[in-house]
Design an enzyme around this catalytic site. Structure first.
Site, PDB file in Angstrom:
ATOM      1  CG  ASP A 103     -49.896  23.061  36.689  1.00 20.77           C
ATOM      2  OD1 ASP A 103     -51.426  23.553  36.554  1.00 20.77           O
ATOM      3  OD2 ASP A 103     -48.813  22.936  36.233  1.00 20.77           O
TER       4      ASP A 103
HETATM    5  N1  URA Z   1     -46.590  27.138  35.137  1.00 16.08           N
HETATM    6  C1  URA Z   1     -47.134  25.059  35.683  1.00 16.08           C
HETATM    7  O1  URA Z   1     -46.679  25.106  34.367  1.00 16.08           O
HETATM    8  N2  URA Z   1     -47.844  24.973  36.901  1.00 16.08           N
HETATM    9  C2  URA Z   1     -47.527  25.176  38.002  1.00 16.08           C
HETATM   10  O2  URA Z   1     -48.222  24.910  38.209  1.00 16.08           O
HETATM   11  C3  URA Z   1     -47.908  27.159  37.925  1.00 16.08           C
HETATM   12  C4  URA Z   1     -46.782  27.471  36.865  1.00 16.08           C
END
Ligand code: URA
Length: 238
Positions: A103
């Site tokens: 993310d």
């Molecule tokens: N899980 C999440 O919630 N975000 C990420 O970036 C990676 C794994």
């Protein structure tokens, strides 16, 4: 490809170091000495040699990036900086992409490569490649959460997760926060955040520490990257 870029990609150092080598007149293209780093060569056809030794072109490159917050895991975007924008010009090769997604606000280990086959192996749900995350969580994680995650938590009401290893590293009762490690073997959308939400808490910060046998180099600053060593690549392939 420019000759200086070719030499840099094949292990002759930074662009500055390559310039020094070129100045020494020890680089030949198809048998002719060449001093001009800007010269365009065909990396698949032209024979480049340094000190008389033929240089073989590496088809694939593998970088370990410590992803900072605020950049997106994509190859291009009209609005935001991408992880590919963090790769300096001299290390850019056609077809670079991030292996999977983190993310925008997640930090940590991200592999950048142009090797589609390796990426497929690492992301295939069948392979169940473990990914280790460290998260700061608002709320106190409990032994019951450890148990729920170990049997497979249900997220967003109806999505079942495979068993995951939750380790509670520190709990701060006063601020009601918990530092956790969580190892998962899938890559569902926002998976860690949704798993934590499913047990009534919230991820505040998230950092990926490993993928398969590959651990983030602790010397690598956020936003920096380096090539994988042969050993690291081998452990990833395993
Ligand atoms: N899980 C999440 O919630 N975000 C990420 O970036 C990676 C794994």
């Amino acid at each position: 490809m420019r000759l200086d870029k070719f030499l840099s990609h094949t292990g002759f150092g930074s662009r500055k170091e390559v310039k020094e080598i070129l100045k020494k007149k020890v680089v030949c293209v198809n048998g002719k000495p060449e001093k001009n780093g800007k010269k365009s060569i065909d990396e698949n056809k032209d024979a480049v040699s340094v000190y008389g030794e033929v240089v073989n072109y590496k088809k694939f490159v593998y970088y370990m990036l410590n992803k900072p917050k605020g950049v997106i895991s994509a190859t291009e975007d009209n609005l935001h900086r991408t992880v590919i924008d963090l790769i300096s010009e001299v290390d850019q090769v056609p077809g670079l992409f991030p292996v999977g997604r983190l993310d925008k606000d997640t930090t940590g280990l991200l592999i950048i490569t142009n090797d589609g086959e390796l990426s497929h192996q690492l992301l295939s749900p069948k392979k169940k490649v473990p990914k280790l995350y460290q998260a700061k969580v608002a709320g106190l994680m409990t032994a019951e959460d450890v148990l729920v995650f170990s049997t497979g938590v249900t997220i967003s009401g109806n999505e079942h997760c495979l068993p995951a290893k939750l380790m509670i590293l520190e709990t701060d009762v006063e601020s009601e926060t918990t530092l956790i490690n969580l190892e998962i073997v899938e890559g569902k959308f926002h998976q860690v955040k949704r798993m934590v939400e499913a047990v009534g808490k919230k991820v505040v910060t998230l950092d990926r520490q490993s993928m398969g046998g590959l651990f983030l180099d602790s010397q690598l600053k956020k936003g920096s990257y380096r090539e994988l060593t042969d050993e690291e690549l081998a452990s990833l392939r395993n």
